[in-house]
Scaffold this motif. Structure first.
Motif, PDB file in Angstrom:
ATOM      1  N   ARG A   3      28.340 -27.771 -28.202  1.00  0.00           N
ATOM      2  CA  ARG A   3      29.038 -26.726 -27.348  1.00  0.00           C
ATOM      3  C   ARG A   3      28.618 -27.011 -26.039  1.00  0.00           C
ATOM      4  O   ARG A   3      29.432 -26.899 -25.029  1.00  0.00           O
ATOM      5  CB  ARG A   3      28.748 -25.241 -27.890  1.00  0.00           C
ATOM      6  N   ASN A   6      30.687 -29.914 -24.530  1.00  0.00           N
ATOM      7  CA  ASN A   6      31.938 -29.786 -24.632  1.00  0.00           C
ATOM      8  C   ASN A   6      32.337 -29.934 -23.321  1.00  0.00           C
ATOM      9  O   ASN A   6      32.356 -29.087 -22.236  1.00  0.00           O
ATOM     10  CB  ASN A   6      32.351 -28.452 -25.102  1.00  0.00           C
ATOM     11  N   PRO A   7      33.398 -31.004 -22.960  1.00  0.00           N
ATOM     12  CA  PRO A   7      33.984 -31.224 -21.436  1.00  0.00           C
ATOM     13  C   PRO A   7      34.641 -30.224 -20.906  1.00  0.00           C
ATOM     14  O   PRO A   7      34.582 -29.912 -19.725  1.00  0.00           O
ATOM     15  CB  PRO A   7      34.854 -32.282 -21.678  1.00  0.00           C
ATOM     16  N   GLU A   8      35.350 -29.209 -21.678  1.00  0.00           N
ATOM     17  CA  GLU A   8      36.222 -28.289 -21.122  1.00  0.00           C
ATOM     18  C   GLU A   8      35.260 -27.031 -21.133  1.00  0.00           C
ATOM     19  O   GLU A   8      35.526 -26.056 -20.023  1.00  0.00           O
ATOM     20  CB  GLU A   8      37.354 -28.068 -22.063  1.00  0.00           C
ATOM     21  N   SER A   9      34.372 -26.507 -22.183  1.00  0.00           N
ATOM     22  CA  SER A   9      33.698 -25.222 -21.939  1.00  0.00           C
ATOM     23  C   SER A   9      32.094 -25.373 -22.242  1.00  0.00           C
ATOM     24  O   SER A   9      31.540 -24.224 -22.196  1.00  0.00           O
ATOM     25  CB  SER A   9      34.132 -24.369 -23.374  1.00  0.00           C
ATOM     26  N   PRO A  12      28.168 -27.903 -17.276  1.00  0.00           N
ATOM     27  CA  PRO A  12      28.481 -28.886 -16.454  1.00  0.00           C
ATOM     28  C   PRO A  12      27.188 -29.825 -16.271  1.00  0.00           C
ATOM     29  O   PRO A  12      27.420 -31.351 -16.550  1.00  0.00           O
ATOM     30  CB  PRO A  12      28.688 -28.395 -15.160  1.00  0.00           C
ATOM     31  N   VAL A  15      27.077 -31.848 -19.646  1.00  0.00           N
ATOM     32  CA  VAL A  15      28.157 -33.027 -19.903  1.00  0.00           C
ATOM     33  C   VAL A  15      27.879 -34.156 -19.259  1.00  0.00           C
ATOM     34  O   VAL A  15      28.267 -35.024 -19.867  1.00  0.00           O
ATOM     35  CB  VAL A  15      29.488 -32.128 -19.560  1.00  0.00           C
ATOM     36  N   GLN A  16      27.331 -33.845 -18.159  1.00  0.00           N
ATOM     37  CA  GLN A  16      27.337 -35.186 -17.226  1.00  0.00           C
ATOM     38  C   GLN A  16      26.200 -36.178 -17.642  1.00  0.00           C
ATOM     39  O   GLN A  16      25.959 -37.191 -16.953  1.00  0.00           O
ATOM     40  CB  GLN A  16      27.138 -34.819 -15.761  1.00  0.00           C
TER      41      GLN A  16
END
Length: 237
Positions: A3, A6-9, A12, A15-16
């Protein structure tokens, strides 16, 4: 972790991240585990082990996203390795070849060409020096006793003193430290642990000096500081 990534939710920051950006955190968490153990702080150890375990999950999740392996693969792999290296526990009772011999055979199966292959470059320099020396020693490239490294230390110190510029001084200092690690290894001393202990001793004594002098510590002469240092040493006896 899925989770968080997750790129959308997800988060940030998470994710990176990549293997390379997370690696320093993994190393840091391992050191914090070691620090908790050295302080005999079980509450901290519990927390730090959790942080370290999270690093494993983080890396495994990124590998799963790239299709390389999963967390289950990681756990299965290390379990299989432990079973393979302990035939006297999990097998027919025969101890078989030694741990190092089995590790060498595993490196051969991986296609490692040098006895030095697999010594991680990210290890602390003292620890890596010791591991490189141990690997070389298995091939027969080693001093027969501690006299060799002792003489080498004297040789490297002389070369350090005769160095003509900063580049040469850096190189000779590295050679001197490498020789010191070699002597520690021949004396059966863990150089990393020995230096950690020396760091701790210096820190204790320096803090004692500061406590004795109070706010005026930095205004003291070197002779006055030396006197406080001797007092700090004497207090530990």
């Amino acid at each position: 972790m899925e989770r968080l990534r997750n790129p959308e939710s997800g988060c940030p920051w998470d994710v990176q991240q990549t293997f390379a950006t997370i690696a320093p955190y993994t190393i840091e968490e391992a050191y914090e585990v070691a620090d908790a153990i050295e302080r005999d702080d079980m509450a901290a150890l519990k927390d730090e082990l959790g942080d370290l375990q999270f690093q494993v999950v983080f890396h495994a999740r990124m590998a799963q996203e790239s299709g390389d392996f999963t967390l289950a693969d990681v756990i299965e792999g290390v379990a299989d390795k432990m079973v393979r290296r302990h035939p006297h526990v999990f097998g027919d009772g025969d101890a078989g070849p030694g741990w190092e011999a089995m590790k060498a055979a595993e490196r051969a199966r991986k296609g490692d060409e040098s006895a030095l292959d697999g010594v991680a470059k990210a290890l602390p320099a003292l620890l890596r020096a010791e591991k490189l020396q141990k690997r070389a020693a298995r091939t027969g490239f080693d001093w027969p006793d501690a006299a060799g490294p002792k003489a080498k230390i004297a040789e490297e110190l002389a070369e350090l003193e005769s160095a003509k510029n900063e580049v040469e001084r850096i190189e000779e200092m590295g050679d001197f430290l490498f020789a010191a690690v070699n002597l520690a290894r021949h004396l059966g001393i863990d150089p990393e642990a020995a230096l950690r202990a020396a760091n701790g001793k210096f820190e204790r004594r320096f803090r004692s000096m500061e406590d004795r002098a109070g706010a005026s510590f930095s205004a003291l002469s070197l002779d006055e500081m030396e006197y406080l240092w001797e007092q700090a040493k004497a207090a530990e006896r």
